[in-house]
Scaffold this motif. Structure first.
Motif, short mmCIF file in Angstrom:
data_model
loop_
_atom_site.label_atom_id
_atom_site.label_comp_id
_atom_site.label_asym_id
_atom_site.label_seq_id
_atom_site.Cartn_x
_atom_site.Cartn_y
_atom_site.Cartn_z
N THR A 75 0.83 -1.20 0.00
CA THR A 75 0.00 0.00 0.00
C THR A 75 0.87 1.26 0.00
O THR A 75 1.96 1.27 0.56
CB THR A 75 -0.94 0.02 1.22
OG1 THR A 75 -1.77 1.18 1.15
CG2 THR A 75 -0.14 0.07 2.53
N THR A 77 -0.79 4.05 0.92
CA THR A 77 -1.60 4.85 1.84
C THR A 77 -1.09 4.64 3.26
O THR A 77 -0.70 3.54 3.63
CB THR A 77 -3.08 4.41 1.76
OG1 THR A 77 -3.53 4.54 0.40
CG2 THR A 77 -3.96 5.27 2.65
N GLN A 102 -14.16 8.84 2.73
CA GLN A 102 -13.37 9.91 2.12
C GLN A 102 -13.47 11.19 2.94
O GLN A 102 -12.47 11.87 3.19
CB GLN A 102 -13.87 10.18 0.69
CG GLN A 102 -13.07 11.28 -0.03
CD GLN A 102 -13.68 11.66 -1.38
OE1 GLN A 102 -14.83 11.30 -1.67
NE2 GLN A 102 -12.93 12.37 -2.19
N LEU A 107 -9.54 12.21 2.62
CA LEU A 107 -8.85 11.71 1.43
C LEU A 107 -9.18 12.58 0.23
O LEU A 107 -10.33 12.99 0.04
CB LEU A 107 -9.27 10.26 1.15
CG LEU A 107 -8.97 9.25 2.26
CD1 LEU A 107 -9.60 7.91 1.96
CD2 LEU A 107 -7.47 9.10 2.45
N ARG A 109 -9.04 11.70 -2.95
CA ARG A 109 -9.65 10.96 -4.05
C ARG A 109 -10.68 9.96 -3.54
O ARG A 109 -10.40 9.17 -2.64
CB ARG A 109 -8.58 10.23 -4.88
CG ARG A 109 -7.55 11.16 -5.49
CD ARG A 109 -6.50 10.39 -6.28
NE ARG A 109 -7.06 9.75 -7.47
CZ ARG A 109 -7.13 8.44 -7.64
NH1 ARG A 109 -6.69 7.62 -6.69
NH2 ARG A 109 -7.62 7.93 -8.75
N GLU A 111 -11.67 7.41 -5.19
CA GLU A 111 -11.21 6.07 -5.59
C GLU A 111 -10.36 5.42 -4.50
O GLU A 111 -10.38 4.19 -4.34
CB GLU A 111 -10.42 6.15 -6.90
CG GLU A 111 -11.26 6.42 -8.14
CD GLU A 111 -11.70 7.88 -8.23
OE1 GLU A 111 -12.59 8.17 -9.05
OE2 GLU A 111 -11.16 8.72 -7.47
N THR A 112 -9.60 6.22 -3.75
CA THR A 112 -8.78 5.66 -2.67
C THR A 112 -9.66 5.06 -1.59
O THR A 112 -9.42 3.93 -1.14
CB THR A 112 -7.88 6.75 -2.06
OG1 THR A 112 -7.03 7.30 -3.08
CG2 THR A 112 -7.02 6.18 -0.94
N THR A 115 -11.42 1.85 -2.94
CA THR A 115 -10.52 0.71 -3.03
C THR A 115 -10.19 0.16 -1.65
O THR A 115 -10.15 -1.07 -1.45
CB THR A 115 -9.23 1.10 -3.76
OG1 THR A 115 -9.55 1.61 -5.06
CG2 THR A 115 -8.29 -0.09 -3.91
N TYR A 302 -6.11 -4.13 -6.91
CA TYR A 302 -7.06 -3.20 -7.52
C TYR A 302 -7.56 -3.75 -8.85
O TYR A 302 -8.73 -3.63 -9.19
CB TYR A 302 -6.39 -1.84 -7.72
CG TYR A 302 -7.30 -0.80 -8.36
CD1 TYR A 302 -8.26 -0.14 -7.60
CD2 TYR A 302 -7.22 -0.50 -9.71
CE1 TYR A 302 -9.11 0.80 -8.16
CE2 TYR A 302 -8.06 0.42 -10.30
CZ TYR A 302 -8.99 1.07 -9.51
OH TYR A 302 -9.84 1.99 -10.08
#
Length: 316
Positions: A75, A77, A102, A107, A109, A111-112, A115, A302
């Protein structure tokens, strides 16, 4: 020695995992609760390779990552964000959507967040989990599709999907639950689900659907009960109350927290509901299971999550 304990409140959680080093320390304790042991030579001495987040065995120089084989593998993150995501996902009664995550974690994004949650969902199924035992209620239903009288895009899924659900009978209450998306309600499909889910010799309660008839020949004490016949006879006892309650709770949760879900991802939402439901009395233990390095399966990538194409994401 057992795994390290886990915080019981949000304040304890915040204090316990205040930085990346604290998170790494927790992962180390979870992976090696009895002290470091090299996966290759079983050596008991090692040192951290700080620049790379690895531990190197003093005997054979083998290097191992604390996050290898977990949802945190490779990761980019921060671990703190992963820990908070797992905490919010497992301890809040309604769970959390990607939009909420989010917002909560700041965050940049969507998408982060999406996911992260999907990786956590795919870590929730233990392939070595035991079969349901004793008495079990089984029923199938449809999830999603157009709803009469409902306007706008608030259906659970774009197309109706069939699922089958099994719930252990525990007195007047419910034990563990299992849920699965199925292609149809045929005898072969339902029989396979039951044999994969329920221990042989168990009492299996179902409605009068013919697809359940072969269960008696599969080693189960099958006890069907027709809902229509019960109503005609004036029988006041509900038919399959526990499994119907689980189905109702699932649909309420899905609509309330996630609004809508793509059929291609429906199974992982069933897995999340199952994981949270079966640990409803120990939500912090659920957090520990999710990130405690008890990895029973390879982490999802992903690419695997979005295998159905860029348009497959749910709106959560």
């Amino acid at each position: 020695m057992s795994r390290p304990d886990f915080p019981k409140t949000i304040l304890e959680f915040q204090a316990r995992f205040g930085d990346e080093q604290a998170c790494l320390g927790y992962l180390f304790e979870c992976r090696w609760p009895d002290g470091y042991s090299c996966p290759r030579c079983k050596g008991e001495s090692a040192w951290p390779v700080a620049a790379r987040g690895l531990w190197e065995c003093a005997a054979c120089r083998y290097q191992v990552s604390l996050t290898a084989g977990t949802v945190l593998h490779k990761t980019h993150t921060a671990l703190q964000l992963w820990f908070w995501a797992a905490y919010l996902m497992t301890t809040g009664t309604p769970g959390i959507s990607a939009r909420q995550l989010q917002r909560q974690l700041g965050l940049s994004r969507y998408e982060t967040a999406w996911t992260m949650l999907h990786k956590l969902r795919r870590a929730m199924v233990n392939p070595e989990r035991t079969l349901l035992t004793g008495e079990v209620e089984v029923d199938e239903c449809e999830v999603g599709g157009p709803e009469v009288g409902r306007r706008g895009g608030r259906n659970l899924t774009a197309r109706a999907a069939q699922i089958v659900v099994a719930v252990e009978v525990r007195g007047q209450g419910s034990g563990r639950v299992r849920m699965k998306v199925i292609p149809n309600a045929s005898g072969d499909t339902l029989g396979t689900f039951v044999t994969d889910t329920v221990a042989p010799g168990a009492i299996v309660h179902t409605d009068g659907w013919m697809g359940y008839v072969p269960l008696r020949n599969k080693g189960y004490d099958h006890r069907p009960r027709s809902q229509r016949a019960a109503k005609r006879a004036g029988d006041p006892d509900p038919v399959l109350p526990r499994v119907h309650r689980a189905i109702s709770n699932f649909k309420t949760w899905l609509r309330g927290t996630h609004r809508s879900v793509g059929n291609e991802h429906l199974q992982v939402y069933l897995d999340e509901f199952t994981f949270r439901y079966n640990r409803r009395s120990t939500p912090m233990a659920a957090f520990q299971s999710l990130l405690g390095l008890g990895a029973q399966q390879a982490p999802a990538t992903y690419r695997q999550i979005v295998a159905h194409g860029p348009g497959s994401k749910s709106t959560t």
